[in-house]
Design a protein around this motif. Structure first.
Motif, PDB file in Angstrom:
ATOM      1  N   ASN A 102       0.804  -1.230   0.000  1.00  0.00           N
ATOM      2  CA  ASN A 102       0.000   0.000   0.000  1.00  0.00           C
ATOM      3  C   ASN A 102       0.828   1.267   0.000  1.00  0.00           C
ATOM      4  O   ASN A 102       0.274   2.364   0.058  1.00  0.00           O
ATOM      5  CB  ASN A 102      -0.977   0.007   1.174  1.00  0.00           C
ATOM      6  CG  ASN A 102      -2.186  -0.851   0.902  1.00  0.00           C
ATOM      7  OD1 ASN A 102      -2.542  -1.095  -0.243  1.00  0.00           O
ATOM      8  ND2 ASN A 102      -2.826  -1.329   1.950  1.00  0.00           N
ATOM      9  N   SER A 103       2.152   1.153  -0.068  1.00  0.00           N
ATOM     10  CA  SER A 103       2.988   2.345  -0.249  1.00  0.00           C
ATOM     11  C   SER A 103       2.771   2.937  -1.633  1.00  0.00           C
ATOM     12  O   SER A 103       3.083   4.092  -1.883  1.00  0.00           O
ATOM     13  CB  SER A 103       4.466   2.007  -0.074  1.00  0.00           C
ATOM     14  OG  SER A 103       4.723   1.624   1.251  1.00  0.00           O
ATOM     15  N   VAL A 104       2.260   2.100  -2.554  1.00  0.00           N
ATOM     16  CA  VAL A 104       1.931   2.549  -3.912  1.00  0.00           C
ATOM     17  C   VAL A 104       0.413   2.566  -4.017  1.00  0.00           C
ATOM     18  O   VAL A 104      -0.241   1.557  -3.802  1.00  0.00           O
ATOM     19  CB  VAL A 104       2.538   1.614  -4.984  1.00  0.00           C
ATOM     20  CG1 VAL A 104       2.136   2.072  -6.383  1.00  0.00           C
ATOM     21  CG2 VAL A 104       4.052   1.549  -4.843  1.00  0.00           C
ATOM     22  N   ARG A 105      -0.130   3.738  -4.332  1.00  0.00           N
ATOM     23  CA  ARG A 105      -1.580   3.906  -4.462  1.00  0.00           C
ATOM     24  C   ARG A 105      -1.916   4.299  -5.897  1.00  0.00           C
ATOM     25  O   ARG A 105      -1.294   5.199  -6.455  1.00  0.00           O
ATOM     26  CB  ARG A 105      -2.082   5.005  -3.533  1.00  0.00           C
ATOM     27  CG  ARG A 105      -1.941   4.736  -2.054  1.00  0.00           C
ATOM     28  CD  ARG A 105      -2.829   3.594  -1.545  1.00  0.00           C
ATOM     29  NE  ARG A 105      -4.227   3.704  -1.905  1.00  0.00           N
ATOM     30  CZ  ARG A 105      -5.133   4.397  -1.233  1.00  0.00           C
ATOM     31  NH1 ARG A 105      -4.796   5.061  -0.159  1.00  0.00           N
ATOM     32  NH2 ARG A 105      -6.380   4.422  -1.640  1.00  0.00           N
ATOM     33  N   PHE A 106      -2.886   3.625  -6.460  1.00  0.00           N
ATOM     34  CA  PHE A 106      -3.328   3.928  -7.819  1.00  0.00           C
ATOM     35  C   PHE A 106      -4.538   4.849  -7.763  1.00  0.00           C
ATOM     36  O   PHE A 106      -5.495   4.583  -7.033  1.00  0.00           O
ATOM     37  CB  PHE A 106      -3.644   2.639  -8.582  1.00  0.00           C
ATOM     38  CG  PHE A 106      -2.414   1.824  -8.847  1.00  0.00           C
ATOM     39  CD1 PHE A 106      -1.614   2.104  -9.942  1.00  0.00           C
ATOM     40  CD2 PHE A 106      -2.027   0.825  -7.983  1.00  0.00           C
ATOM     41  CE1 PHE A 106      -0.452   1.385 -10.172  1.00  0.00           C
ATOM     42  CE2 PHE A 106      -0.876   0.097  -8.202  1.00  0.00           C
ATOM     43  CZ  PHE A 106      -0.082   0.379  -9.294  1.00  0.00           C
ATOM     44  N   VAL A 107      -4.464   5.929  -8.534  1.00  0.00           N
ATOM     45  CA  VAL A 107      -5.555   6.883  -8.665  1.00  0.00           C
ATOM     46  C   VAL A 107      -6.066   6.728 -10.094  1.00  0.00           C
ATOM     47  O   VAL A 107      -5.412   7.141 -11.060  1.00  0.00           O
ATOM     48  CB  VAL A 107      -5.087   8.330  -8.401  1.00  0.00           C
ATOM     49  CG1 VAL A 107      -6.248   9.300  -8.603  1.00  0.00           C
ATOM     50  CG2 VAL A 107      -4.498   8.458  -7.004  1.00  0.00           C
ATOM     51  N   TYR A 108      -7.227   6.078 -10.230  1.00  0.00           N
ATOM     52  CA  TYR A 108      -7.794   5.780 -11.537  1.00  0.00           C
ATOM     53  C   TYR A 108      -8.751   6.884 -11.954  1.00  0.00           C
ATOM     54  O   TYR A 108      -9.759   7.132 -11.296  1.00  0.00           O
ATOM     55  CB  TYR A 108      -8.513   4.426 -11.487  1.00  0.00           C
ATOM     56  CG  TYR A 108      -9.331   4.096 -12.711  1.00  0.00           C
ATOM     57  CD1 TYR A 108      -8.831   4.273 -14.002  1.00  0.00           C
ATOM     58  CD2 TYR A 108     -10.614   3.585 -12.579  1.00  0.00           C
ATOM     59  CE1 TYR A 108      -9.587   3.958 -15.106  1.00  0.00           C
ATOM     60  CE2 TYR A 108     -11.381   3.258 -13.681  1.00  0.00           C
ATOM     61  CZ  TYR A 108     -10.863   3.454 -14.942  1.00  0.00           C
ATOM     62  OH  TYR A 108     -11.615   3.153 -16.051  1.00  0.00           O
ATOM     63  N   LEU A 109      -8.412   7.544 -13.058  1.00  0.00           N
ATOM     64  CA  LEU A 109      -9.259   8.602 -13.605  1.00  0.00           C
ATOM     65  C   LEU A 109     -10.165   7.990 -14.672  1.00  0.00           C
ATOM     66  O   LEU A 109      -9.728   7.645 -15.767  1.00  0.00           O
ATOM     67  CB  LEU A 109      -8.390   9.718 -14.203  1.00  0.00           C
ATOM     68  CG  LEU A 109      -7.392  10.359 -13.239  1.00  0.00           C
ATOM     69  CD1 LEU A 109      -6.585  11.429 -13.954  1.00  0.00           C
ATOM     70  CD2 LEU A 109      -8.089  10.921 -12.008  1.00  0.00           C
ATOM     71  N   ASN A 110     -11.414   7.838 -14.334  1.00  0.00           N
ATOM     72  CA  ASN A 110     -12.408   7.220 -15.201  1.00  0.00           C
ATOM     73  C   ASN A 110     -13.173   8.322 -15.925  1.00  0.00           C
ATOM     74  O   ASN A 110     -13.847   9.130 -15.285  1.00  0.00           O
ATOM     75  CB  ASN A 110     -13.356   6.358 -14.357  1.00  0.00           C
ATOM     76  CG  ASN A 110     -14.345   5.602 -15.198  1.00  0.00           C
ATOM     77  OD1 ASN A 110     -14.095   5.285 -16.351  1.00  0.00           O
ATOM     78  ND2 ASN A 110     -15.488   5.304 -14.611  1.00  0.00           N
ATOM     79  N   VAL A 111     -13.037   8.351 -17.243  1.00  0.00           N
ATOM     80  CA  VAL A 111     -13.630   9.415 -18.058  1.00  0.00           C
ATOM     81  C   VAL A 111     -14.483   8.772 -19.155  1.00  0.00           C
ATOM     82  O   VAL A 111     -14.049   7.795 -19.785  1.00  0.00           O
ATOM     83  CB  VAL A 111     -12.511  10.295 -18.694  1.00  0.00           C
ATOM     84  CG1 VAL A 111     -13.102  11.399 -19.553  1.00  0.00           C
ATOM     85  CG2 VAL A 111     -11.608  10.870 -17.616  1.00  0.00           C
TER      86      VAL A 111
END
Length: 188
Positions: free
Chosen positions: A117-126
């Motif tokens: 969890n040190s790496v977090r994905f921010v998914y931009l859904n368009v």
């Protein structure tokens, strides 16, 4: 002009103190706003930022510029460079922001490595229609609009077990950045 210029110095400091350090990977298909959102987050948090597209080998850029989709084999050397950046920044600073399409789960697994969890994905859904419009208007980027269908076909949105921050992008870039910052403040 900065997209986060309306943040006061006090607001920036509050976010910087409230948000636990992490490596944020701003992900999604071409045209979803990864660079704009990453730059806004970098401005608000002061974390190191890397544009993932600049880590592509020239052969990949040439291939995409000519309208040919990348294969997994094309992507792996690039993903490994992105992972190396993640490891290096984590070791040096404990936090950073990377833009990377990260279209498949196996790509995200490679990017994360053993960092959990040190790496977090921010998914931009368009929505697709918005993506198509943005890509047609975009100037100076090697990715042609004709490659959007192949990216959408390849996309495996992150699952809940990946602990992503999912933003359905229907608002301004400033509002999108605030949504991500507020999510980070609550989740980390």
């Amino acid at each position: 002009m900065s997209i986060m210029e309306h943040l006061t110095q006090e607001e920036r400091l509050a976010y910087q103190q409230a948000v636990k350090k992490a490596i944020l990977v701003i992900m999604g298909v071409s045209g979803c706003g990864k660079t704009t959102v990453a730059q806004g987050l970098q401005e608000a948090l002061g974390w190191p930022y890397q544009e993932g597209d600049s880590l592509h080998p020239k052969a990949n850029v040439d291939k995409m510029a000519s309208g040919v989709p990348l294969t997994d084999e094309d992507r792996y050397p690039w993903l490994e460079k992105c992972h190396e950046w993640i490891q290096s920044i984590h070791a040096q600073h404990g936090a950073g922001i990377l833009t990377c399409s990260a279209l498949k789960r196996k790509y995200r697994d490679l990017l994360r490595g053993d960092m959990g969890n040190s790496v977090r994905f921010v998914y931009l859904n368009v929505p697709q229609a918005v993506l198509e419009d943005r890509m047609k208007k975009r100037v100076g980027h090697y990715m042609p609009p004709s490659l959007l269908p192949s990216q959408l076909a390849t996309l495996e949105p992150p699952g809940q077990d990946e602990n992503p921050i999912v933003v359905d992008v229907v608002q301004t870039p400033e509002e999108t950045v605030r949504i991500v910052l507020d999510s980070l403040e609550k989740q980390l």
